[in-house]
Write an enzyme that holds these catalytic residues in place. Structure first.
Site, PDB file in Angstrom:
ATOM      1  N   CYS A 255      -0.371   3.097   2.465  1.00  0.00           N
ATOM      2  CA  CYS A 255       0.661   3.938   1.855  1.00  0.00           C
ATOM      3  C   CYS A 255       1.725   3.000   1.297  1.00  0.00           C
ATOM      4  O   CYS A 255       2.474   2.377   2.059  1.00  0.00           O
ATOM      5  CB  CYS A 255       1.270   4.895   2.867  1.00  0.00           C
ATOM      6  SG  CYS A 255       2.585   5.935   2.178  1.00  0.00           S
TER       7      CYS A 255
ATOM      8  N   HIS B  16      -8.842   6.274  -4.798  1.00  0.00           N
ATOM      9  CA  HIS B  16      -8.134   6.986  -5.863  1.00  0.00           C
ATOM     10  C   HIS B  16      -9.065   7.233  -7.038  1.00  0.00           C
ATOM     11  O   HIS B  16      -9.862   6.357  -7.408  1.00  0.00           O
ATOM     12  CB  HIS B  16      -6.931   6.176  -6.354  1.00  0.00           C
ATOM     13  CG  HIS B  16      -5.793   6.153  -5.405  1.00  0.00           C
ATOM     14  ND1 HIS B  16      -4.742   7.057  -5.470  1.00  0.00           N
ATOM     15  CD2 HIS B  16      -5.531   5.352  -4.347  1.00  0.00           C
ATOM     16  CE1 HIS B  16      -3.882   6.794  -4.491  1.00  0.00           C
ATOM     17  NE2 HIS B  16      -4.339   5.768  -3.798  1.00  0.00           N
TER      18      HIS B  16
ATOM     19  N   GLU C 257      -2.123  14.081  -3.366  1.00  0.00           N
ATOM     20  CA  GLU C 257      -2.430  13.105  -2.333  1.00  0.00           C
ATOM     21  C   GLU C 257      -3.352  13.709  -1.279  1.00  0.00           C
ATOM     22  O   GLU C 257      -3.098  14.798  -0.755  1.00  0.00           O
ATOM     23  CB  GLU C 257      -1.131  12.607  -1.682  1.00  0.00           C
ATOM     24  CG  GLU C 257      -1.322  11.378  -0.841  1.00  0.00           C
ATOM     25  CD  GLU C 257      -0.008  10.691  -0.524  1.00  0.00           C
ATOM     26  OE1 GLU C 257      -0.053   9.728   0.254  1.00  0.00           O
ATOM     27  OE2 GLU C 257       1.045  11.090  -1.050  1.00  0.00           O
TER      28      GLU C 257
ATOM     29  N   CYS D 139       3.669   8.422  -5.021  1.00  0.00           N
ATOM     30  CA  CYS D 139       2.560   7.823  -4.269  1.00  0.00           C
ATOM     31  C   CYS D 139       2.434   6.377  -4.714  1.00  0.00           C
ATOM     32  O   CYS D 139       2.043   6.103  -5.857  1.00  0.00           O
ATOM     33  CB  CYS D 139       1.262   8.588  -4.529  1.00  0.00           C
ATOM     34  SG  CYS D 139      -0.184   7.884  -3.676  1.00  0.00           S
TER      35      CYS D 139
ATOM     36  N   GLY E 118      -1.101   5.299  -5.423  1.00  0.00           N
ATOM     37  CA  GLY E 118      -1.526   5.968  -6.645  1.00  0.00           C
ATOM     38  C   GLY E 118      -0.984   5.267  -7.877  1.00  0.00           C
ATOM     39  O   GLY E 118      -1.692   5.107  -8.880  1.00  0.00           O
TER      40      GLY E 118
END
Length: 269
Positions: free
Chosen positions: A74, A151, A200, A209, A212
């Site tokens: 994260c 992703h 997410e 994110c 991301g």
């Protein structure tokens, strides 16, 4: 027993941080995470972050999504705990070792080397992850990148016009992605600027994110759509992403401590 917590956020992507380096924290379960993350009956957060001692790094970080599931990385949380740590740190995560340095109002993080092989995403079967021959409604020919978690990235003329609240969960749970997937929809604004919205995995629509932003920028760079240094604008604000092919991703952006408190563990166990 009462357990202290720190509430933090990175561009509105918010976390409850439990620090087992200094406080006694009982073993976490998915149910406890879900109860603490509930915005009506708990503290409320997108992710719960558990810090712990590590033999191989300055400390370890475990990341649990709002739904109780544990994930490998994260980016926003990494900036937050780097700022909390207050100096350069090597952070052990399930997605690999991350290197982070506090900056004025945030942190800069070496997010590691992205992976592109279909097995590393992972996908259910072999496929070119630079341009995947699949589509969901108006979203088609995405790319896929693993930056500690999986992703899938789509480009659209107007990211705000895409019904991501409907398509996000459909794509996240598609059998093509055996470990589910984070869904990114991006618009190229300029060679140094991307606009991005993210569904997410395990958390839903989010204001920001970090992984991301990294995955989307790297995929756009691989397609020669943007330069090696870009600003990624998310609903919560901007991140700066840098990457050269074959190297690590560098992410820089803000993080904020919101408040501190404590809770009775038995109320959420």
């Amino acid at each position: 027993m009462r357990v202290p917590f720190i509430k933090m956020h990175g561009l509105g992507n918010d976390f409850v941080v439990l620090d087992a380096r200094v406080d006694d924290v009982p073993e976490l379960t998915g149910e406890t995470v879900r109860r603490l993350a509930d915005r009506f009956t708990g503290i409320g957060c997108d992710q719960l972050i558990l810090l712990a001692p590590s033999a191989d790094a300055d400390f370890a970080m475990r990341i649990f999504n709002h739904d109780g599931g544990e994930v490998g990385a994260c980016g926003n949380a990494t900036r937050a705990v780097a700022m909390l740590h207050g100096k350069e740190a090597r952070i052990a995560t399930a997605g690999g070792l991350l290197l982070a340095s506090p900056t004025q109002g945030g942190a800069s993080v070496d997010m590691g080397v992205p992976r592109f092989d279909w097995e590393a995403i992972p996908l259910a079967y072999p496929m070119d992850t630079l341009s995947m021959p699949v589509a969901w409604d108006m979203l088609e020919n995405p790319g896929a990148v693993n930056v500690g978690n999986p992703h899938v990235i789509f480009f659209a003329d107007d990211t705000d016009a895409v019904p991501l609240d409907r398509l996000g969960p459909e794509i996240e749970n598609d059998p093509l992605f055996p470990e589910r997937v984070n869904v990114n929809v991006a618009t190229i604004v300029a060679p140094d600027h991307i606009r991005l919205r993210v569904w997410e995995r395990g958390a839903g629509l989010t204001l920001a994110c970090g992984t991301g932003a990294c995955a989307t920028a790297v995929h756009a760079m691989r397609r020669r759509l943007v330069e090696p240094k870009v600003t990624v604008t998310l609903p919560g604000g901007d991140l700066r992403i840098e990457w050269s092919e074959g190297g690590s991703i560098r992410m820089t952006g803000p993080a904020t401590e919101s408040f501190r408190g404590s809770f009775e563990w038995a109320d959420y166990a």
